[in-house]
Design a protein around this motif. Structure first.
Motif, PDB file in Angstrom:
ATOM      1  N   THR A 284       0.531  -1.551   0.315  1.00  0.00           N
ATOM      2  CA  THR A 284      -0.664   0.467  -0.335  1.00  0.00           C
ATOM      3  C   THR A 284       0.920   0.754  -0.130  1.00  0.00           C
ATOM      4  OG1 THR A 284      -0.276  -0.358   2.371  1.00  0.00           O
ATOM      5  CG2 THR A 284      -2.084  -1.332   1.048  1.00  0.00           C
ATOM      6  N   HIS A 285       1.810   1.156   0.104  1.00  0.00           N
ATOM      7  CA  HIS A 285       2.972   2.519   0.405  1.00  0.00           C
ATOM      8  C   HIS A 285       4.446   1.896  -0.940  1.00  0.00           C
ATOM      9  CE1 HIS A 285       4.773   5.847   2.442  1.00  0.00           C
ATOM     10  NE2 HIS A 285       5.506   5.761   0.367  1.00  0.00           N
ATOM     11  N   THR A 286       3.979   2.752  -2.565  1.00  0.00           N
ATOM     12  CA  THR A 286       5.225   2.345  -3.418  1.00  0.00           C
ATOM     13  C   THR A 286       5.550   4.245  -3.956  1.00  0.00           C
ATOM     14  OG1 THR A 286       3.969   2.384  -5.157  1.00  0.00           O
ATOM     15  CG2 THR A 286       4.229   0.501  -3.891  1.00  0.00           C
TER      16      THR A 286
ATOM     17  N   THR B 167       2.220   5.705   8.594  1.00  0.00           N
ATOM     18  CA  THR B 167       2.646   4.631   7.428  1.00  0.00           C
ATOM     19  C   THR B 167       4.669   4.724   7.678  1.00  0.00           C
ATOM     20  OG1 THR B 167       3.052   4.220   4.452  1.00  0.00           O
ATOM     21  CG2 THR B 167       3.345   7.071   5.641  1.00  0.00           C
ATOM     22  N   HIS B 168       4.673   3.473   7.363  1.00  0.00           N
ATOM     23  CA  HIS B 168       6.430   3.646   7.730  1.00  0.00           C
ATOM     24  C   HIS B 168       6.712   3.559   8.973  1.00  0.00           C
ATOM     25  CE1 HIS B 168       7.407   6.847   5.906  1.00  0.00           C
ATOM     26  NE2 HIS B 168       7.399   7.633   5.025  1.00  0.00           N
ATOM     27  N   HIS B 169       5.917   3.631  10.022  1.00  0.00           N
ATOM     28  CA  HIS B 169       5.904   3.773  11.194  1.00  0.00           C
ATOM     29  C   HIS B 169       7.964   2.814  11.764  1.00  0.00           C
ATOM     30  CE1 HIS B 169       6.251   4.986  14.947  1.00  0.00           C
ATOM     31  NE2 HIS B 169       5.898   3.838  16.275  1.00  0.00           N
TER      32      HIS B 169
ATOM     33  N   SER C 283      -0.438   8.671   7.065  1.00  0.00           N
ATOM     34  CA  SER C 283       0.243   9.641   6.737  1.00  0.00           C
ATOM     35  C   SER C 283       2.213   9.334   6.944  1.00  0.00           C
ATOM     36  CB  SER C 283       0.489   9.763   8.222  1.00  0.00           C
ATOM     37  OG  SER C 283       0.748  11.060   8.067  1.00  0.00           O
ATOM     38  N   HIS C 284       2.679  10.194   5.581  1.00  0.00           N
ATOM     39  CA  HIS C 284       3.904  10.269   6.608  1.00  0.00           C
ATOM     40  C   HIS C 284       4.416  11.376   7.484  1.00  0.00           C
ATOM     41  CE1 HIS C 284       8.875  10.436   5.272  1.00  0.00           C
ATOM     42  NE2 HIS C 284       8.302  11.439   6.339  1.00  0.00           N
ATOM     43  N   MET C 285       4.486  10.785   9.015  1.00  0.00           N
ATOM     44  CA  MET C 285       4.634  11.838   9.791  1.00  0.00           C
ATOM     45  C   MET C 285       5.156  12.876   9.754  1.00  0.00           C
ATOM     46  SD  MET C 285       2.992   9.663  12.799  1.00  0.00           S
ATOM     47  CE  MET C 285       4.648   8.158  12.994  1.00  0.00           C
TER      48      MET C 285
ATOM     49  N   PRO D  67       1.282   8.531  -2.450  1.00  0.00           N
ATOM     50  CA  PRO D  67       2.087   8.475  -0.750  1.00  0.00           C
ATOM     51  C   PRO D  67       2.399   9.862  -0.856  1.00  0.00           C
ATOM     52  CG  PRO D  67       3.803   7.597  -2.591  1.00  0.00           C
ATOM     53  CD  PRO D  67       3.240   7.743  -3.294  1.00  0.00           C
ATOM     54  N   ASP D  68       2.620   9.269   0.823  1.00  0.00           N
ATOM     55  CA  ASP D  68       3.518  10.562   1.159  1.00  0.00           C
ATOM     56  C   ASP D  68       3.323  11.991   0.912  1.00  0.00           C
ATOM     57  OD1 ASP D  68       4.795   8.573   2.287  1.00  0.00           O
ATOM     58  OD2 ASP D  68       6.776   9.080   0.960  1.00  0.00           O
ATOM     59  N   GLY D  69       1.887  12.522   0.489  1.00  0.00           N
ATOM     60  CA  GLY D  69       1.159  13.897   0.785  1.00  0.00           C
ATOM     61  C   GLY D  69       1.091  14.003  -1.322  1.00  0.00           C
TER      62      GLY D  69
ATOM     63  N   SER E 296       6.079  -1.751   1.397  1.00  0.00           N
ATOM     64  CA  SER E 296       7.626  -1.162   0.982  1.00  0.00           C
ATOM     65  C   SER E 296       7.715  -0.025   0.930  1.00  0.00           C
ATOM     66  CB  SER E 296       7.581  -1.461  -0.316  1.00  0.00           C
ATOM     67  OG  SER E 296       7.649  -0.409  -1.295  1.00  0.00           O
ATOM     68  N   ASP E 297       6.870   0.808   0.610  1.00  0.00           N
ATOM     69  CA  ASP E 297       8.233   2.643  -0.018  1.00  0.00           C
ATOM     70  C   ASP E 297       9.193   2.010  -0.272  1.00  0.00           C
ATOM     71  OD1 ASP E 297       7.814   5.435   0.790  1.00  0.00           O
ATOM     72  OD2 ASP E 297       9.438   5.397   2.746  1.00  0.00           O
ATOM     73  N   GLY E 298       8.607   1.533  -1.460  1.00  0.00           N
ATOM     74  CA  GLY E 298       9.873   1.121  -2.566  1.00  0.00           C
ATOM     75  C   GLY E 298       9.791   1.449  -4.273  1.00  0.00           C
TER      76      GLY E 298
ATOM     77  N   PHE F  65       5.773  15.945   6.571  1.00  0.00           N
ATOM     78  CA  PHE F  65       7.466  15.938   7.274  1.00  0.00           C
ATOM     79  C   PHE F  65       8.223  16.601   6.035  1.00  0.00           C
ATOM     80  CE2 PHE F  65      11.679  14.529   5.635  1.00  0.00           C
ATOM     81  CZ  PHE F  65      12.157  14.415   7.168  1.00  0.00           C
ATOM     82  N   TYR F  66       7.247  16.758   4.332  1.00  0.00           N
ATOM     83  CA  TYR F  66       7.905  17.293   3.326  1.00  0.00           C
ATOM     84  C   TYR F  66       7.142  18.416   2.700  1.00  0.00           C
ATOM     85  CZ  TYR F  66       9.442  12.278   2.395  1.00  0.00           C
ATOM     86  OH  TYR F  66      10.209  11.247   2.668  1.00  0.00           O
ATOM     87  N   VAL F  67       8.035  19.672   2.071  1.00  0.00           N
ATOM     88  CA  VAL F  67       7.723  20.555   1.441  1.00  0.00           C
ATOM     89  C   VAL F  67       6.289  20.134   0.530  1.00  0.00           C
ATOM     90  CG1 VAL F  67       7.860  22.560   0.403  1.00  0.00           C
ATOM     91  CG2 VAL F  67       9.426  21.839   2.297  1.00  0.00           C
TER      92      VAL F  67
HETATM   93 ZN   LIG Z   1       7.344   8.865   3.292  1.00  0.00          ZN
END
Ligand SMILES: [Zn+2]
Length: 536
Positions: free
Chosen positions: A88-90, A248-250, A218-220, A117-119, A411-413, A190-192
């Motif tokens: 669920t996260h690539t 996500t990816h805790h 959420s990527h926190m 992912p990650d916004g 994976s966040d891959g 976490f990101y701009v």
């Molecule tokens: Zn992330």
């Protein structure tokens, strides 16, 4: 009794011959039967020996000694047969156009991947999903709509609150993303520009997706010293937005913060006890990977590359940025040693890929002190940046998070081009590493539970109710693998190495990997979320 004869043959012989002709002309009972494997159903149950019969793209029957034959038969005796893995996260959306077969994932048994992912996602989604459908890919593909991308489309990369009118426009874009087929809203606080978003604005947008059946992932904002506040914020989005929410990816980044997973998991358990639908996903490595910019303080990243470089050329601001980078190298993502930061890919100097900050600093003629390493970081950022790998996670936190029943695997891959750059090995090894290293070797979790965490659990989470379990009527996404040998081989030093121990992979009823090689089949489908509207 006289044997009845017909043209010199006994009637018995004629009947036998006719039966053989009928059998030869009768359609096979199944298009595919996987015989005699250890069937892990994906629900967390221990394996049972059974055959799995597939017709077209669907599992038609499961049982021991299934009658009838398959047009194709796969002998899985002694092997595990499970649902294909769901990630669920690539970050697959760049690489997939170069490698539509997504070999790094499929060779692990992954049959469905999610993007956005990650916004960060394309806005709008519909034209992009049209391109994916036209491309023809091997795994199935789903999307989240990204809050950061939505915010950037409306107010750019500015560090300020949104006006009510802007919030209304952002809500419209989230609504559109859900109608285009998203499974929910992702944030990357976490990101701009996600980092500039107040929590109440996140909740307002997430609630739109929630009201349409979607989830929030959420990527926190902070995975280091501020991790507890960030977990609370992620929970608040679910609690106040009345929707499922996922960390996500805790992970816990930075040596001074190690051990805090005890508290983060407690926060999650307490939230669930009061009815908040919060879950976790995780990749099984003690290093993270993101842009090298992650070592800079957020205020230094507002705007674009030109703004960042301008700040680095201002003596006063440069000194403040440098101090923050040193802080980050010592206490946060840097893991306390410049050797712990490795370049993954670098567009302006590909030869830096694979080298660590200590080596690069020495290459520039300086001792790899924290101070000099910070100078190297600023030099890299000024030149155009690079992606990095950051060794700053403790194995004990990783295993504690993995053991939690509300943690799934993701994976966040990405989809790397084989041999290019030096990506995080998670792209090649996440799923098989959990099965091999953490379930079989270290016995952190039972194998059947590891399978659950990568099949029915993620499927249930995103609302994919026809995948993730081996049951008649489910889509035939299936992985056949060897419990004794399945493993990751990709390392941080040598990441371009495929998984081992995977025997056969099936997507929508078609064999996409067998005998150690990808087949030409590209049966992956675009999957659409709960509010999808086919045409408007
Ligand atoms: Zn992330």
């Amino acid at each position: 009794m006289r044997n009845l004869m017909y043209r010199g043959l006994t009637l018995t012989a004629v009947a036998t011959a006719l039966a053989a002709i009928v059998a030869a002309q009768a359609p096979a009972s199944y298009d595919l039967v996987i015989r005699g494997g250890h069937v892990f159903d994906g629900a967390g149950n221990p394996w049972a020996i059974a055959d799995v019969g597939v017709r077209q793209d669907t599992i038609a029957a499961i049982g021991p000694g299934l009658a009838g034959e398959g047009r194709r038969e796969i002998d899985a005796r002694g092997l595990a047969v499970s649902p294909g893995f769901i990630d669920t996260h690539t970050h697959a959306r760049r690489g997939i156009f170069e490698v539509p077969t997504a070999d790094n994932y499929v060779r692990q048994g992954v049959t469905t991947i999610f993007e956005g992912p990650d916004g960060g996602s394309p806005v709008p989604l519909r034209p992009f999903l049209g391109k994916i459908a036209a491309l023809g890919i091997t795994p199935n593909w789903g999307m989240f709509v990204g809050q950061g991308s939505v915010r950037e489309a409306v107010i750019g990369r500015a560090d300020r609150k949104a006006t009510p009118d802007e919030i209304a426009r952002m809500k419209d874009l989230v609504r559109e993303g859900m109608r285009d087929g998203a499974f929910g809203l992702s944030t990357g606080l976490f990101y701009v520009p996600g980092i500039f978003t107040p929590t109440d604005e996140v909740i307002a947008l997430a609630a739109v997706a929630g009201g349409m059946g979607g989830m929030h992932v959420s990527h926190m904002r902070n995975e280091a010293s501020g991790v507890l506040d960030s977990v609370k914020e992620t929970i608040a989005v679910g609690e106040q937005g009345h929707m499922p929410t996922q960390i996500t990816h805790h992970k816990i980044i930075g040596t001074p913060n190690w051990g805090r997973s005890v508290e983060t998991l407690k926060l999650v358990a307490e939230a669930r006890a009061r009815g908040v639908d919060v879950t976790i996903d995780q990749y099984p490595y003690t290093a993270s990977s993101t842009g090298i910019n992650a070592l800079l303080p957020p205020w230094a990243l507002e705007g674009g590359q030109a703004d960042v470089v301008a700040r680095l050329r201002d003596a006063g601001q440069r000194a403040r940025i440098k101090a923050a980078i040193v802080e980050s190298l010592v206490y946060d993502r840097g893991g306390g040693d410049p050797k712990n930061v490795q370049i993954a890919a670098c567009g302006w100097d590909p030869s830096l890929a694979g080298k660590n900050l200590a080596e690069i600093t020495r290459g520039r003629g300086a001792e790899p002190t924290m101070d000099h390493a910070a100078e190297t970081v600023m030099w890299i950022v000024e030149k155009g940046g690079a992606s990095g790998i950051f060794h700053a996670i403790d194995e004990a936190d990783l295993e504690r998070i993995l053991k939690d029943p509300v943690t799934m695997i993701a994976s966040d891959g990405e989809v790397p081009v084989f041999g290019r750059a030096s990506p995080h090995p998670r792209s090649y090894g996440t799923f098989v590493r959990v099965l091999g290293r953490y379930a079989r070797e270290r016995r952190v979790i039972p194998l059947a539970d590891a399978v659950r965490k990568m099949t029915s659990f993620p499927a249930q989470r995103v609302g994919l109710y026809d995948r993730g379990l081996l049951r008649p009527g489910m889509k035939a996404d299936i992985a056949v693998w060897d419990e004794a040998t399945i493993a990751d081989t990709a390392t941080f030093a040598q990441p371009h190495q495929y998984a081992v121990g995977v025997h056969t992979v099936i997507v929508n009823g078609q064999v996409v990997f067998e005998n150690g090689a990808m087949t030409p089949a590209r049966p992956g489908r675009v999957l659409y979320g709960p509010a999808y509207q086919p045409s408007r």
